[in-house]
Design a protein around this motif. Structure first.
Motif, short mmCIF file in Angstrom:
data_model
loop_
_atom_site.label_atom_id
_atom_site.label_comp_id
_atom_site.label_asym_id
_atom_site.label_seq_id
_atom_site.Cartn_x
_atom_site.Cartn_y
_atom_site.Cartn_z
N MET A 94 12.87 12.75 0.27
CA MET A 94 12.30 11.58 0.17
C MET A 94 10.82 11.61 0.28
SD MET A 94 12.91 8.42 3.29
CE MET A 94 11.97 9.47 4.55
N TYR A 95 10.26 10.54 -0.09
CA TYR A 95 8.63 10.59 -0.24
C TYR A 95 8.22 9.22 0.32
CZ TYR A 95 9.91 14.08 -3.69
OH TYR A 95 10.42 15.13 -4.39
N LEU A 96 6.99 9.37 0.67
CA LEU A 96 6.26 8.14 1.12
C LEU A 96 4.77 8.36 0.39
CD1 LEU A 96 6.28 5.53 2.78
CD2 LEU A 96 4.87 6.80 4.73
N ARG A 127 1.00 -1.44 0.03
CA ARG A 127 0.06 0.10 -0.16
C ARG A 127 0.66 1.24 0.19
NH1 ARG A 127 -2.98 1.04 4.07
NH2 ARG A 127 -1.53 0.23 5.86
N PHE A 128 2.01 1.15 0.66
CA PHE A 128 2.86 2.33 0.42
C PHE A 128 4.01 2.02 -0.14
CE2 PHE A 128 1.75 3.85 5.14
CZ PHE A 128 0.34 3.86 4.89
N THR A 129 4.54 3.13 -0.65
CA THR A 129 5.91 3.41 -1.64
C THR A 129 6.86 4.31 -1.04
OG1 THR A 129 4.53 2.36 -3.33
CG2 THR A 129 6.71 3.41 -3.68
N ILE A 130 7.93 3.79 -0.87
CA ILE A 130 9.02 5.06 -0.35
C ILE A 130 9.95 5.17 -1.65
CG2 ILE A 130 10.67 3.32 0.66
CD1 ILE A 130 11.45 5.00 2.47
N SER A 131 10.25 6.50 -1.94
CA SER A 131 11.20 6.95 -2.66
C SER A 131 11.95 7.98 -2.37
CB SER A 131 10.20 6.91 -4.05
OG SER A 131 9.49 7.91 -4.07
#
Length: 120
Positions: A79-81, A67-71
């Motif tokens: 950084m993003y979530l 469900r979550f993607t870190i980049s």
């Protein structure tokens, strides 16, 4: 001293999406291992996701995997979530953590957190 600032939190409904951002200072951002943690009311802070300095390696807590993607964007020191299919149990203050290795010693820097509230 690395300064860490989160943004992007808010109030959403169950099933919605939300993207959190975390900006860290420093000229060696691409060497920082970056992570997201969260803390719900009355609970301990828990790990959510982590990403390597290059972005090639990621890992997730079981509760958010899929469900979550870190980049991250190293050119922007950010950084993003990306959070999808949010659930009321995702309600928490989300914290960003920057891990720096300096002269062989580990240093950790935390942001102040951003509130995410998911209504049912």
């Amino acid at each position: 001293q690395v300064q860490v600032v989160e943004s992007g939190g808010g109030l959403v409904q169950a099933g919605d999406s939300l993207r959190l951002s975390c900006t860290a200072s420093g000229r060696t951002f691409n060497t920082y291992r970056m992570a997201w943690f969260r803390q719900a009311p009355g609970k301990d802070r828990e790990f959510v996701a982590v990403i390597s300095g290059s972005g090639a390696g990621t890992s997730y807590a079981e509760s958010v995997r899929g469900r979550f993607t870190i980049s991250r964007d190293n050119a922007k020191n950010t950084m993003y979530l990306q959070m999808k299919s949010l659930k009321p149990e995702d309600t928490a203050v989300y914290y960003c953590k920057a891990n720096e290795l300096k002269l062989g010693l580990p240093y950790a820097y935390w942001g102040q957190g951003t509130q995410v509230t998911v209504s049912s």
